[in-house]
Design an enzyme around this catalytic site. Structure first.
Site, PDB file in Angstrom:
ATOM      1  N   GLY A 267      29.929  25.756  38.962  1.00 59.50           N
ATOM      2  CA  GLY A 267      30.553  26.551  37.923  1.00 59.50           C
ATOM      3  C   GLY A 267      32.199  26.755  38.485  1.00 59.50           C
ATOM      4  O   GLY A 267      32.431  27.736  37.954  1.00 59.50           O
ATOM      5  N   ALA A 268      32.165  26.427  39.354  1.00 61.43           N
ATOM      6  CA  ALA A 268      33.778  26.150  39.794  1.00 61.43           C
ATOM      7  C   ALA A 268      33.740  26.185  41.704  1.00 61.43           C
ATOM      8  O   ALA A 268      32.864  25.692  42.370  1.00 61.43           O
ATOM      9  CB  ALA A 268      34.049  27.842  40.386  1.00 61.43           C
ATOM     10  N   MET A 269      35.297  25.748  41.244  1.00 56.69           N
ATOM     11  CA  MET A 269      35.996  24.936  42.744  1.00 56.69           C
ATOM     12  C   MET A 269      37.172  24.813  42.995  1.00 56.69           C
ATOM     13  O   MET A 269      38.123  25.603  42.246  1.00 56.69           O
ATOM     14  CB  MET A 269      35.615  23.685  42.012  1.00 56.69           C
ATOM     15  CG  MET A 269      36.610  22.320  42.926  1.00 56.69           C
ATOM     16  SD  MET A 269      34.558  22.196  44.390  1.00 56.69           S
ATOM     17  CE  MET A 269      36.107  21.625  46.056  1.00 56.69           C
ATOM     18  N   GLU A 270      37.298  25.502  44.748  1.00 53.98           N
ATOM     19  CA  GLU A 270      38.141  26.367  45.463  1.00 53.98           C
ATOM     20  C   GLU A 270      39.449  25.075  45.074  1.00 53.98           C
ATOM     21  O   GLU A 270      39.637  25.627  46.807  1.00 53.98           O
ATOM     22  CB  GLU A 270      37.415  26.714  46.486  1.00 53.98           C
ATOM     23  CG  GLU A 270      37.316  25.627  48.000  1.00 53.98           C
ATOM     24  CD  GLU A 270      35.342  25.225  47.912  1.00 53.98           C
ATOM     25  OE1 GLU A 270      34.607  25.538  46.261  1.00 53.98           O
ATOM     26  OE2 GLU A 270      35.279  24.690  48.541  1.00 53.98           O
ATOM     27  N   HIS A 303      33.955  33.790  45.345  1.00 54.17           N
ATOM     28  CA  HIS A 303      33.767  33.284  46.163  1.00 54.17           C
ATOM     29  C   HIS A 303      34.933  32.019  46.666  1.00 54.17           C
ATOM     30  O   HIS A 303      34.852  31.696  47.321  1.00 54.17           O
ATOM     31  CB  HIS A 303      32.699  32.568  45.452  1.00 54.17           C
ATOM     32  CG  HIS A 303      31.835  31.804  46.534  1.00 54.17           C
ATOM     33  ND1 HIS A 303      30.548  31.626  47.499  1.00 54.17           N
ATOM     34  CD2 HIS A 303      31.810  29.862  46.360  1.00 54.17           C
ATOM     35  CE1 HIS A 303      30.366  30.263  48.059  1.00 54.17           C
ATOM     36  NE2 HIS A 303      31.454  29.241  46.847  1.00 54.17           N
ATOM     37  N   GLU A 304      35.209  31.680  45.673  1.00 52.99           N
ATOM     38  CA  GLU A 304      36.074  30.588  45.407  1.00 52.99           C
ATOM     39  C   GLU A 304      37.276  30.972  45.935  1.00 52.99           C
ATOM     40  O   GLU A 304      38.088  30.029  46.989  1.00 52.99           O
ATOM     41  CB  GLU A 304      36.935  30.192  44.136  1.00 52.99           C
ATOM     42  CG  GLU A 304      35.266  29.315  43.499  1.00 52.99           C
ATOM     43  CD  GLU A 304      34.510  28.489  43.566  1.00 52.99           C
ATOM     44  OE1 GLU A 304      35.098  27.972  44.851  1.00 52.99           O
ATOM     45  OE2 GLU A 304      33.222  28.824  43.501  1.00 52.99           O
ATOM     46  N   HIS A 307      36.806  30.710  49.608  1.00 54.45           N
ATOM     47  CA  HIS A 307      37.045  29.708  50.184  1.00 54.45           C
ATOM     48  C   HIS A 307      38.393  29.374  50.837  1.00 54.45           C
ATOM     49  O   HIS A 307      38.558  28.283  51.494  1.00 54.45           O
ATOM     50  CB  HIS A 307      36.817  28.647  49.672  1.00 54.45           C
ATOM     51  CG  HIS A 307      35.320  27.935  48.968  1.00 54.45           C
ATOM     52  ND1 HIS A 307      34.246  27.613  50.592  1.00 54.45           N
ATOM     53  CD2 HIS A 307      34.347  27.759  47.891  1.00 54.45           C
ATOM     54  CE1 HIS A 307      33.327  27.623  49.774  1.00 54.45           C
ATOM     55  NE2 HIS A 307      33.863  27.483  48.304  1.00 54.45           N
ATOM     56  N   GLU A 326      30.220  26.317  52.660  1.00 53.39           N
ATOM     57  CA  GLU A 326      28.969  27.836  51.678  1.00 53.39           C
ATOM     58  C   GLU A 326      28.400  28.788  52.658  1.00 53.39           C
ATOM     59  O   GLU A 326      28.931  29.507  51.694  1.00 53.39           O
ATOM     60  CB  GLU A 326      28.096  26.259  50.857  1.00 53.39           C
ATOM     61  CG  GLU A 326      28.822  25.261  50.381  1.00 53.39           C
ATOM     62  CD  GLU A 326      30.276  25.400  49.438  1.00 53.39           C
ATOM     63  OE1 GLU A 326      30.059  27.102  48.979  1.00 53.39           O
ATOM     64  OE2 GLU A 326      31.325  25.127  48.483  1.00 53.39           O
TER      65      GLU A 326
HETATM   66  N1  TRP Z   1      32.395  23.797  46.421  1.00 57.49           N
HETATM   67  C1  TRP Z   1      32.003  24.203  45.148  1.00 57.49           C
HETATM   68  C2  TRP Z   1      31.650  25.929  45.392  1.00 57.49           C
HETATM   69  O1  TRP Z   1      31.991  26.982  45.490  1.00 57.49           O
HETATM   70  C3  TRP Z   1      31.172  23.596  44.239  1.00 57.49           C
HETATM   71  C4  TRP Z   1      30.833  22.443  43.425  1.00 57.49           C
HETATM   72  C5  TRP Z   1      31.454  22.299  42.210  1.00 57.49           C
HETATM   73  C6  TRP Z   1      31.144  21.132  43.627  1.00 57.49           C
HETATM   74  N2  TRP Z   1      31.727  21.625  41.148  1.00 57.49           N
HETATM   75  C7  TRP Z   1      31.464  20.642  42.299  1.00 57.49           C
HETATM   76  C8  TRP Z   1      30.229  20.758  44.340  1.00 57.49           C
HETATM   77  C9  TRP Z   1      30.823  19.372  41.862  1.00 57.49           C
HETATM   78  C10 TRP Z   1      29.322  19.509  43.569  1.00 57.49           C
HETATM   79  C11 TRP Z   1      30.283  18.394  42.542  1.00 57.49           C
HETATM   80  O2  TRP Z   1      30.525  25.824  45.686  1.00 57.49           O
HETATM   81 ZN    ZN Z   2      31.285  27.187  47.724  1.00 54.44          ZN
END
Ligand code: TRP
Ligand code: ZN
Length: 885
Positions: A267-270, A303-304, A307, A326
């Protein structure tokens, strides 16, 4: 792709790093056919590990090493050891620098991990272990460093160059190139590193923090999406305010950026100060995104953002602790969503999801504790257990401590561990210390896998006016074979008298009653609670708000469930009583189907839902939830052996009966709401979501009648509504209907209208993949040839294949095994270029033990075929081998 045998990693083997990296200075030179990464690492021996200078083992994968310098001495090939995954050097003093240059190939990186290209743009995904595909490093979360990053790229194609932190310098370079340098003042592990280079536009705003600091907010997207960012921006500002108000957490940099990319595994990354999002989790406007998509964007942006504290300022010591960030962050975003929308509806949706999918995971071959104690591939552990059950575990701490006690605990946690990489134990310890409580037994929720069962029985003593509830807890065996000890299970409950009023609750031994709804803690394998001053045999309302992630059973009869549906003061339990009633009725139909009897729906379900439908005082979103029968996936999960055909036919039969018997009431509700929708501009707010939710579920029932006026209504809604929520439901009901001509026309006009919008085309694929009419697999195979489909794009794979295998159970589980064969072929293909997506798509096959022996054999056969197919990634290898074990 691995060449070595994948090996299991254990939490018990954890050791602090031998060396630390105080500073990390990176320079990226981006080109079309390769990129160069120069890293300067300012390092020292970790004093925690004592004296002595053991070899320095840096992680690195798929890197072409061009040069390596240790303490200013360029090394020859004899001075270091290189393996497929490591670069080993021998430091000669406790403090030193390491300089490396490597060549990498983002332009051919299809795994979408490390540095890769999404369309024309460069971007990164480093969590969990992607940074080692960018440069040689100590790629583990307990190594935290201060990063500066310089990005050099061609100016015309990549006018925007971004990385974490604050921009400190930029300028022109040679040959039409330019550069920018970013500095992140906060120490962070490498998994939070990010870089973006592309031709991007941005929407800008500002946020004034609680201490009056101004923060620049930017959402970067490809130019054609610039009109779809406002909802995410609003969500971001609401999240920032909410985190200040509810958790006292303030943002810490001068700029916060979000970048939307089309090719993204999750979905997304923080990433610190530079969140990278799947475009599906950012872009939303009325015409192209449904209400559900709007709510998903709001939740993921939150959510992000959250984080930044729960994950970034305080991070994880090792990946076994993943739920530390998480589970807690999901709990935080759920609290936010509850406050922004209807709290009860949010809870209902989360619990339905958990019970269906997390419970299935917890009962399957990949079952693991919230804090797993071993893994082969960490990417496989971004699971419903770590996220959703992890959130439930934090939620139980909240329930046990109360809102104020929980806040004291979270304040202490953030203050005590700011800038550190810590464990789930540290989190619980802060909660304990701030409240003077002992959570030792509670912590079994972190270490024991499996969904506990809680069987409840009652006895009423009319002479003594006492009422006793006896709780028996147990937990099924899981693959780890760990023996299960009793959990601490907080059970919120109330007692109803025969008029539906709540009874004051006084436990035997207490001086006075303490309210009408209260939490008791079940801590033993068997435990009885006796309530006194109970003048009549009451009806218990148990596990209110789903106060613990357990399978509770109480021998309710159907009349009692109908009574709770109407009278329970807890909205969640009113819904749950309806679900339990539906389950009983559906299981009866399933049994009738299996015995070859003709199906007969218990009329009590009809009358219960009629009451719900005619209650104008109920929140319309609640009415919509109560009208939704338990899904086929949930009915599968609660079956001992799932009979796919019986489940599907029973449920469809019930839907048709309800549609026929409730036609008038549904039609009135539909028309009233559709009328309002027609005259109200789209608003992404709870009350409007509620109106459209009821309107749409009513339409999907009504369409089962096959009546011409309903067909006309669907076509009208499809053709004239101004928003995707109404349009997509109308399309879905047409697609599932027998009206072939209208269906074909609707699908064609939709595709023509939205052909240039990939996220809308994803929905077009999903609606068709979910159609339970016969011939599902052929339709999916044909759609894979459509020009808008692209197997390299995870959203497309999820929209088509994921929807088919995960939601279209009657077609996927075709008795001839064709669905299984199709999925296995696809997994083998995906394994070759994107192991994370391959491994995730595999999930439906891992559930083979749920089905009849013929299907079991077919599913197992496909798993064996995958295992034998050759070079498996560690991701796919772990899931397949555990499924067959
Ligand atoms: N940390 C991310 C979240 O907010 C999770 C995530 C995003 C992730 N991209 C990823 C985990 C690629 C593994 C691989 O939940
Ligand atoms: Zn997360």
């Amino acid at each position: 792709m691995r060449t070595e045998q994948p090996k299991m990693i254990y939490l018990k083997d954890y050791q602090a790093p031998e060396y630390l990296i105080d500073e990390t200075h990176l320079t990226f030179e981006l080109f079309e056919d390769h990129s160069l990464v120069h890293a300067q690492l300012v390092m020292r021996r970790n004093p925690e590990r004592g004296a002595g200078l053991p070899p320095l083992v840096l992680d690195g994968q798929q890197l072409e090493l061009l040069s390596v310098t240790l303490a200013d001495q360029e090394l020859g090939a004899d001075d270091y050891q290189l393996t497929e995954n490591t670069l080993t050097l021998q430091p000669a003093s406790a403090s030193f620098t390491v300089d490396t240059s490597v060549r990498i190939h983002p332009e051919t990186n299809t795994a979408l991990e490390g540095l890769y290209k999404s369309g024309t743009m460069f971007c990164t995904q480093c969590e969990a272990e992607g940074f080692r595909k960018i440069t040689y490093y100590l790629d583990r979360p307990d190594v935290m460093s201060k990063f500066t990053t310089t990005v050099v790229a061609e100016q015309h194609s990549y006018p925007v160059l971004l990385s974490n932190g604050n921009p400190i310098a930029s300028g022109p370079g040679e040959d039409g190139r330019h550069w920018a340098t970013w500095e992140d003042p906060f120490m962070k592990p490498a998994y939070l590193f990010a870089l973006v280079a592309g031709d991007l536009w941005c929407v800008e705003d500002t946020f004034t923090t609680m201490t009056q600091r101004n923060v620049a907010l930017r959402i970067y997207v490809e130019p054609e999406n610039i009109d779809k960012c406002q909802h995410a921006m609003n969500s971001l500002k609401k999240s920032m305010r909410w985190d200040e108000e509810v958790y006292g957490r303030e943002y810490d940099l001068d700029i916060f950026m979000i970048v939307a990319v089309n090719d993204f595994n999750m979905g997304a990354m923080e990433n610190k100060g530079l969140n990278i999002f799947n475009s599906s989790a950012v872009l939303a406007r009325a015409e192209t995104a449904t209400d559900a998509a709007h709510q998903r964007v709001e939740a993921i942006v939150a959510h992000e953002y959250f984080h930044n504290w729960s994950g970034n300022r305080v991070t994880c010591r090792d990946w076994f602790q993943l739920s530390l960030k998480e589970g807690f962050t999901v709990f935080r975003d759920a609290g936010f969503s509850s406050d922004m929308n209807s709290a009860t509806v949010k809870r209902i949706q989360d619990v339905a999801y958990l019970r269906t999918h997390q419970f299935a995971e917890d009962a399957g071959p990949m079952a693991h504790a919230v804090r797993p104690d071993s893994f082969i591939e960490i990417s496989n552990f971004y699971t419903l257990t770590v996220y959703e059950k992890g959130s439930e575990v934090v939620g139980m701490i909240h329930t046990l401590l109360g809102a104020e006690g929980f806040r004291k605990g979270s304040d202490l946690y953030f203050e005590r561990h700011d800038g550190q990489a810590v464990t789930c134990d540290d989190f619980v310890k802060a909660m304990e210390d701030a409240n003077g409580v002992d959570l030792t037994q509670f912590k079994r929720w972190y270490s024991q896998a499996g969904t506990p069962r809680l069987a409840v029985s009652e006895s009423y003593d009319a002479a003594a006016n006492t009422y006793s509830l006896t709780f028996r807890q147990s937990c099924p065996e899981t693959p780890d074979k760990v023996e299960k000890l009793p959990f601490v299970i907080p059970v919120e409950l109330g007692l109803l008298d025969s008029k539906g009023n709540e009874i004051a609750l006084r436990l035997s031994g207490e001086a006075s009653a303490q309210g009408t709804s209260r939490v008791i803690s079940v801590t033993e394998a068997e435990q009885t609670f006796t309530f006194v001053d109970i003048a009549e045999h009451p009806l218990p309302s148990l596990l209110r708000g789903f106060s613990a992630p357990v399978k509770l059973s109480f021998p309710y009869n159907r009349d009692q469930l109908m009574f709770l549906m109407q009278h329970d003061s807890d909205g969640f339990n009113r819904w749950d009583a309806g679900q339990q009633l539906s389950v009983q009725v559906l299981q009866e139909l399933i049994a009738q189907h299996q015995k070859g009897e003709s199906l007969a729906l218990d009329p009590r379900l009809i009358s219960a839902l009629k009451t719900v439908l005619s209650d104008e005082s109920l929140d319309q979103a609640m009415v919509a939830e109560m009208l939704s029968l338990p899904s086929e996936a949930y009915l599968t999960e609660i079956s001992e052996v799932a009979d796919v055909e019986a489940i599907h036919n029973a449920r469809e039969f019930a839907r048709k009966q309800l549609a026929d018997n409730l036609f008038e009431a549904l039609w009135l509700r539909y028309q009233a709401n559709r009328d309002l929708s027609r005259h109200t501009p789209y608003v992404a707010e709870a009350e409007h979501f509620a109106r459209r939710a009821l309107q749409n579920i009513a339409l999907s029932y009504l369409m089962l009648s096959g009546k011409p006026e309903v067909l006309a209504a669907s076509l009208e809604q499809f053709e004239t509504s101004d928003n995707m929520t109404e349009r997509l439901t109308a399309l879905a009901v047409l697609v599932n209907s027998p009206f072939e001509e209208q269906k074909a026309l609707a699908l064609a006009s939709f595709a023509e209208h939205f052909k240039d919008n990939p996220l809308v085309m994803d929905q077009w694929f999903s609606v068709q993949a979910g159609s339970t009419l016969p011939g599902g697999l052929e339709r999916v195979k044909a759609l894979m040839q459509h020009k808008a489909f692209n197997i390299k794009n995870p959203n497309k794979v999820r929209a088509l294949v994921g929807a088919f295998a995960g939601q279209n159970l009657i077609n996927f589980h075709a008795a001839d095994g064709s669905g299984y064969r199709f999925l296995a072929d696809l997994v083998i293909e995906l394994n070759g270029f994107n192991p994370q997506i391959a491994s995730r798509q595999l999930a439906p096959l891992t559930r083979w033990r749920k089905y009849d022996s013929a299907r079991q054999a077919l599913m197992k056969g496909e798993l064996e075929r995958i295992l034998a197919s050759g070079q498996l990634s560690s991701d796919v290898y772990e899931v397949v081998s555990k499924s067959l074990a």
